[in-house]
Write an enzyme that holds these catalytic residues in place. Structure first.
Site, mmCIF file in Angstrom:
data_model
loop_
_atom_site.group_PDB
_atom_site.id
_atom_site.type_symbol
_atom_site.label_atom_id
_atom_site.label_comp_id
_atom_site.label_asym_id
_atom_site.label_seq_id
_atom_site.Cartn_x
_atom_site.Cartn_y
_atom_site.Cartn_z
ATOM 1 N N GLY A 181 0.825 -1.210 0.000
ATOM 2 C CA GLY A 181 0.000 0.000 0.000
ATOM 3 C C GLY A 181 0.857 1.256 0.000
ATOM 4 O O GLY A 181 2.090 1.198 -0.081
ATOM 5 N N PHE A 182 0.182 2.380 0.112
ATOM 6 C CA PHE A 182 0.885 3.683 0.132
ATOM 7 C C PHE A 182 1.895 3.724 1.289
ATOM 8 O O PHE A 182 3.114 3.802 1.064
ATOM 9 C CB PHE A 182 -0.187 4.785 0.229
ATOM 10 C CG PHE A 182 0.294 6.115 0.720
ATOM 11 C CD1 PHE A 182 1.418 6.713 0.153
ATOM 12 C CD2 PHE A 182 -0.378 6.785 1.745
ATOM 13 C CE1 PHE A 182 1.861 7.962 0.615
ATOM 14 C CE2 PHE A 182 0.049 8.016 2.193
ATOM 15 C CZ PHE A 182 1.175 8.600 1.635
ATOM 16 N N ASN B 190 -2.927 -8.558 -0.254
ATOM 17 C CA ASN B 190 -3.804 -9.165 -1.266
ATOM 18 C C ASN B 190 -4.190 -8.151 -2.351
ATOM 19 O O ASN B 190 -5.053 -8.434 -3.171
ATOM 20 C CB ASN B 190 -5.063 -9.764 -0.617
ATOM 21 C CG ASN B 190 -5.973 -8.703 -0.029
ATOM 22 O OD1 ASN B 190 -5.615 -7.517 0.019
ATOM 23 N ND2 ASN B 190 -7.149 -9.109 0.440
ATOM 24 N N GLY C 28 -3.902 -1.865 -2.544
ATOM 25 C CA GLY C 28 -2.492 -1.601 -2.866
ATOM 26 C C GLY C 28 -2.188 -1.970 -4.303
ATOM 27 O O GLY C 28 -3.062 -2.475 -5.023
ATOM 28 N N LYS D 283 3.028 -13.520 18.613
ATOM 29 C CA LYS D 283 3.151 -14.324 19.843
ATOM 30 C C LYS D 283 3.981 -15.576 19.563
ATOM 31 O O LYS D 283 4.913 -15.904 20.309
ATOM 32 C CB LYS D 283 1.751 -14.694 20.336
ATOM 33 C CG LYS D 283 1.720 -15.588 21.559
ATOM 34 C CD LYS D 283 0.289 -15.693 22.088
ATOM 35 C CE LYS D 283 0.172 -16.739 23.173
ATOM 36 N NZ LYS D 283 -0.245 -18.053 22.669
ATOM 37 N N ALA E 131 -1.092 -0.511 13.058
ATOM 38 C CA ALA E 131 -1.418 0.769 12.420
ATOM 39 C C ALA E 131 -2.826 1.148 12.833
ATOM 40 O O ALA E 131 -3.803 0.636 12.294
ATOM 41 C CB ALA E 131 -1.326 0.652 10.903
ATOM 42 N N TYR F 222 -14.699 1.234 9.730
ATOM 43 C CA TYR F 222 -13.272 1.539 9.871
ATOM 44 C C TYR F 222 -12.938 1.901 11.322
ATOM 45 O O TYR F 222 -12.068 1.297 11.943
ATOM 46 C CB TYR F 222 -12.926 2.688 8.939
ATOM 47 C CG TYR F 222 -11.453 3.061 8.890
ATOM 48 C CD1 TYR F 222 -10.506 2.181 8.346
ATOM 49 C CD2 TYR F 222 -11.008 4.303 9.353
ATOM 50 C CE1 TYR F 222 -9.161 2.529 8.278
ATOM 51 C CE2 TYR F 222 -9.673 4.660 9.279
ATOM 52 C CZ TYR F 222 -8.751 3.778 8.738
ATOM 53 O OH TYR F 222 -7.415 4.128 8.678
ATOM 54 N N TYR G 50 -3.580 -8.881 24.087
ATOM 55 C CA TYR G 50 -2.418 -9.762 23.849
ATOM 56 C C TYR G 50 -1.212 -9.301 24.668
ATOM 57 O O TYR G 50 -0.403 -10.110 25.110
ATOM 58 C CB TYR G 50 -2.073 -9.830 22.349
ATOM 59 C CG TYR G 50 -2.697 -11.029 21.680
ATOM 60 C CD1 TYR G 50 -4.076 -11.113 21.512
ATOM 61 C CD2 TYR G 50 -1.922 -12.101 21.249
ATOM 62 C CE1 TYR G 50 -4.664 -12.217 20.923
ATOM 63 C CE2 TYR G 50 -2.504 -13.221 20.662
ATOM 64 C CZ TYR G 50 -3.878 -13.265 20.499
ATOM 65 O OH TYR G 50 -4.453 -14.378 19.923
#
Ligand code: NAD
Ligand code: UDP
Length: 309
Positions: free
Chosen positions: A10-11, A32, A36, A105, A114, A145, A159
């Site tokens: 991607g960018f 995928n 991108g 992990k 991100a 989103y 986590y």
């Protein structure tokens, strides 16, 4: 070091691949190509330290050999892209984050998520500090989103707390630069494309909403420092120089020398009215601050777009 990055074509991901390789890392890029492009990483083909795995990051992923860092950057990121692919966006933010955390992990790797200024929604405090919990519409038209990223942050902290994974979270504010898609629908490619083609610049609402734009090399530098820092709580990375969208349109017209007019269009639902990062934490914790001002960054970006229009 060997670093795996989802969304590496991607960018932002492709600029991160460049930086990681320049720092001597081996890079595994998982993508995928939903938003991108192979062209973003074409210059890295043949580099023995760079490998591409074409894979949906929401599906389980197993990697042989050591992995020192896992960076989860896969997600449609422009409002036009994530509204079009709403379920894929929710899946890569939730299932994809789970898969990437599981990978980190299993390999005892550092994990970096991100995240985004969108976790603050339409913010009621200004500028936005990391301790602000946000103002998000869970069923609104941007919720696929915003809520995916909020879930991703919660999963990342779980986590860290439950499994002791060395996690980090970067809250990225609006970033621009070469390799953005001209048709991704974000304000900068829209305005630049329109200005260069002599079409009207489409300002949504009255253009009084604000954004703060960060040049990509500055952002990448902040993200790399955060990756290396071992810090666990969210950190804003962005440029605090704030501008209204109406002023931004004028700036693009001036820099392109375009005679295009301004055309006002309806404001999309839940469009944040103001956005500006408080970067005190990045300054004190990482010794980071942006160096490229908007005029300089826009000139470099225009050179890139001129060849594309
Ligand atoms: P982009 O659309 O250019 O890049 C995203 C990449 O992820 C693409 O290469 C896409 O093909 C890939 N991808 C998406 N879903 C996938 C999946 N299920 N499996 C594998 N690959 C997948 O967007 P960008 O601007 O480079 O954003 C990168 C990350 O940074 C995103 O997570 C985004 O939410 C975050 N972010 C970006 C900004 C910004 O201003 N650019 C601001 C805040 C947050
Ligand atoms: N915007 C605009 N015209 C456009 C595209 C976007 O006025 O052609 C506005 C949009 O409504 C928002 C701001 O510009 O207020 C930034 O939009 P963008 O899609 O780049 O990203 P956002 O910050 O909203 O995620």
């Amino acid at each position: 070091m060997r670093t795996l990055i989802t969304g590496g074509a991607g960018f932002l991901g492709s600029h991160l691949c460049d930086r990681l390789l320049a720092e001597g890392h081996e890079v595994v890029c998982v993508d995928n190509f939903i938003t991108g492009r192979p062209a973003n990483i074409a210059h890295l083909r043949g580099n023995p330290k760079f490998k591409v795995i074409v894979h949906n990051a929401s599906e389980p992923l197993f990697i042989d050999g050591l992995v020192d860092n896992v960076m989860h950057f896969a997600s449609p990121a422009s409002p036009v892209d994530y509204v079009k692919s709403s379920i894929q966006t929710l899946k890569v933010g939730s299932l994809g984050t789970w898969v990437a955390l599981g990978l980190a992990k299993a390999h005892c790797a550092r994990f970096l998520l991100a995240s985004t200024s969108e976790v603050y929604g339409d913010p009621e405090i200004h500028p936005q500090t990391e301790d602000y919990w946000g103002h998000v519409n869970p069923v609104g038209e941007r919720s696929m989103y915003d809520e995916a990223k909020r879930f991703a942050e919660a999963m990342t902290m779980a986590y860290h707390r439950e499994h002791g994974v060395n996690t980090g979270i970067v809250r990225i504010f609006n970033t621009y630069g070469p390799r953005m898609r001209l048709d991704d629908g974000r304000v900068l490619p829209n305005f630049v494309g329109q200005a260069l083609r002599g079409e009207p610049l489409t300002v949504y609402g009255e253009g009084q909403q604000t954004r703060s734009f960060c040049y990509v090399t500055d952002l990448v530098d902040g993200i790399f420092k955060l990756l290396m820092s071992g810090h666990h709580m969210p950190v804003n990375i962005g440029n605090p120089a704030e501008i209204t969208i109406r002023q931004f349109a004028d700036e693009i017209l001036r820099l392109t020398g375009s005679k295009s007019k301004i055309e006002f269009r309806p404001m999309p639902p839940d469009d944040p009215k103001q956005r500006k990062p408080d970067i005190t934490k990045a300054r004190t914790l990482l010794g980071w601050e942006p160096k490229v001002d908007r005029e300089e960054g826009l000139k470099k970006t225009l050179e890139y777009f001129k060849a594309k229009v």
